[in-house]
Scaffold this motif. Sequence first.
Motif, short mmCIF file in Angstrom:
data_model
loop_
_atom_site.label_atom_id
_atom_site.label_comp_id
_atom_site.label_asym_id
_atom_site.label_seq_id
_atom_site.Cartn_x
_atom_site.Cartn_y
_atom_site.Cartn_z
N PHE A 19 0.80 -1.21 0.00
CA PHE A 19 0.00 0.00 0.00
C PHE A 19 0.84 1.27 0.00
O PHE A 19 0.31 2.36 -0.07
CB PHE A 19 -0.91 0.02 1.22
N GLU A 20 2.14 1.16 0.14
CA GLU A 20 2.99 2.34 0.24
C GLU A 20 3.34 2.84 -1.15
O GLU A 20 4.12 2.25 -1.87
CB GLU A 20 4.26 2.00 1.02
N GLN A 21 2.72 3.96 -1.55
CA GLN A 21 2.91 4.48 -2.89
C GLN A 21 3.65 5.81 -2.90
O GLN A 21 3.90 6.38 -3.97
CB GLN A 21 1.56 4.64 -3.59
N PHE A 22 4.00 6.33 -1.74
CA PHE A 22 4.58 7.66 -1.66
C PHE A 22 5.84 7.77 -2.51
O PHE A 22 5.96 8.67 -3.36
CB PHE A 22 4.89 8.01 -0.21
N HIS A 23 6.79 6.85 -2.32
CA HIS A 23 8.06 6.94 -3.05
C HIS A 23 7.85 6.74 -4.55
O HIS A 23 8.51 7.39 -5.37
CB HIS A 23 9.05 5.91 -2.51
N THR A 24 6.92 5.87 -4.90
CA THR A 24 6.64 5.64 -6.31
C THR A 24 6.11 6.91 -6.96
O THR A 24 6.51 7.28 -8.08
CB THR A 24 5.62 4.50 -6.47
N LEU A 25 5.21 7.62 -6.26
CA LEU A 25 4.64 8.84 -6.81
C LEU A 25 5.68 9.95 -6.90
O LEU A 25 5.70 10.72 -7.87
CB LEU A 25 3.46 9.30 -5.94
N VAL A 26 6.57 10.04 -5.90
CA VAL A 26 7.65 11.02 -5.97
C VAL A 26 8.54 10.74 -7.17
O VAL A 26 8.88 11.64 -7.95
CB VAL A 26 8.48 11.02 -4.66
N LEU A 27 8.92 9.48 -7.34
CA LEU A 27 9.79 9.10 -8.46
C LEU A 27 9.13 9.43 -9.79
O LEU A 27 9.78 9.95 -10.71
CB LEU A 27 10.12 7.61 -8.38
N ARG A 28 7.85 9.16 -9.89
CA ARG A 28 7.14 9.47 -11.14
C ARG A 28 7.16 10.97 -11.43
O ARG A 28 7.35 11.41 -12.57
CB ARG A 28 5.69 8.98 -11.05
N GLY A 29 6.98 11.78 -10.38
CA GLY A 29 7.03 13.22 -10.57
C GLY A 29 8.40 13.71 -11.00
O GLY A 29 8.52 14.58 -11.87
N VAL A 30 9.46 13.15 -10.40
CA VAL A 30 10.83 13.50 -10.80
C VAL A 30 11.02 13.19 -12.28
O VAL A 30 11.56 14.01 -13.05
CB VAL A 30 11.87 12.75 -9.94
N GLU A 31 10.58 12.03 -12.71
CA GLU A 31 10.73 11.63 -14.11
C GLU A 31 9.95 12.55 -15.04
O GLU A 31 10.43 12.91 -16.12
CB GLU A 31 10.29 10.18 -14.29
N GLU A 32 8.75 12.95 -14.63
CA GLU A 32 7.93 13.82 -15.49
C GLU A 32 8.59 15.18 -15.68
O GLU A 32 8.44 15.80 -16.75
CB GLU A 32 6.54 13.98 -14.90
N ALA A 33 9.31 15.65 -14.66
CA ALA A 33 10.03 16.91 -14.82
C ALA A 33 11.32 16.72 -15.61
O ALA A 33 11.70 17.57 -16.43
CB ALA A 33 10.34 17.51 -13.44
N ALA A 34 12.01 15.60 -15.36
CA ALA A 34 13.36 15.43 -15.90
C ALA A 34 13.38 15.06 -17.38
O ALA A 34 14.17 15.62 -18.15
CB ALA A 34 14.09 14.36 -15.08
N VAL A 35 12.57 14.10 -17.78
CA VAL A 35 12.68 13.55 -19.13
C VAL A 35 12.42 14.60 -20.22
O VAL A 35 13.21 14.71 -21.17
CB VAL A 35 11.74 12.33 -19.29
N PRO A 36 11.36 15.42 -20.11
CA PRO A 36 11.18 16.46 -21.15
C PRO A 36 12.32 17.47 -21.19
O PRO A 36 12.54 18.11 -22.22
CB PRO A 36 9.86 17.13 -20.74
#
Length: 279
Positions: A19-36
Amino acid sequence: MPTGRIGMPAPRSMWSAGFEQFHTLVLRGVEEAAVPAGCSVLSQTVATLEAELEVIRTWARQRLVDVVILKDLRRDDPRPPLLRAVGLPYVLAGDLRQSHAAAVLTDNAGSMRSVLTDLRARGHERIGHVGGPARLLHSQWRLEAYEDFVAQHGLPSLQSEGDYSAASGARAARSLLAQEQPPTVLVFDNDAMAIGAADLMTELGLEIPRDVSLVSWDDSLACQTHDPPLAVLGHRAHQLGISLGEVAIEVLAGGHDRLRRIEDTPSVTARGSLSGPLR
């Protein structure tokens, strides 16, 4: 446009706790900023602090990353001095009272006061708190704010410590609810502990929120889809990740020191697990 590689160590719990999704959501946000922006993100799971230190050394030695994102600092944390020693800049996900150069900051004490003020306004006088590991600085600051608030308002201190796992949330809830004057609402420092406690309530035949209200510090899909949906303080893990990624990009572009971004203090998002006290 800057290019570079952003490293983000991740605790093993982000893969093992269902049920722990906090780190996954943070990582996804980092990727959304970084990749573009033309940057890549490297994340590696670590089971212990010692393992994370070794990962940092390996990243530096093999030049695998150009900037590192740090979370969950503890007192006398060895990671910042190691990163300085190996010449890797870092971005801290931290608290307002921390003075690191590049950081995305939240007010943990202010957030605790916000949720407690909200719950007291709803009529709750016995407010339980299940905090994260005491070794973490933000856990200490949340607990201090909780103790200051209940003392100031003449409320009982109903506090327990968990380790962010669902099982520890269930254990802490069981202990607090066994008291002669149990809490009418429980606030948990993360979603996994809150959901573990909610599942315990079902096992015990208790009804949420009739018998006890539940509030999670972090939000996640698991909180939103739970029956009943769990009220949350509303920390936006995904947005935190985007902010961390954006600050990391500024560091890679040669941004000036003290790239400090302050996140808004969240408010309670009331859902089905929260009502006024019924006993």
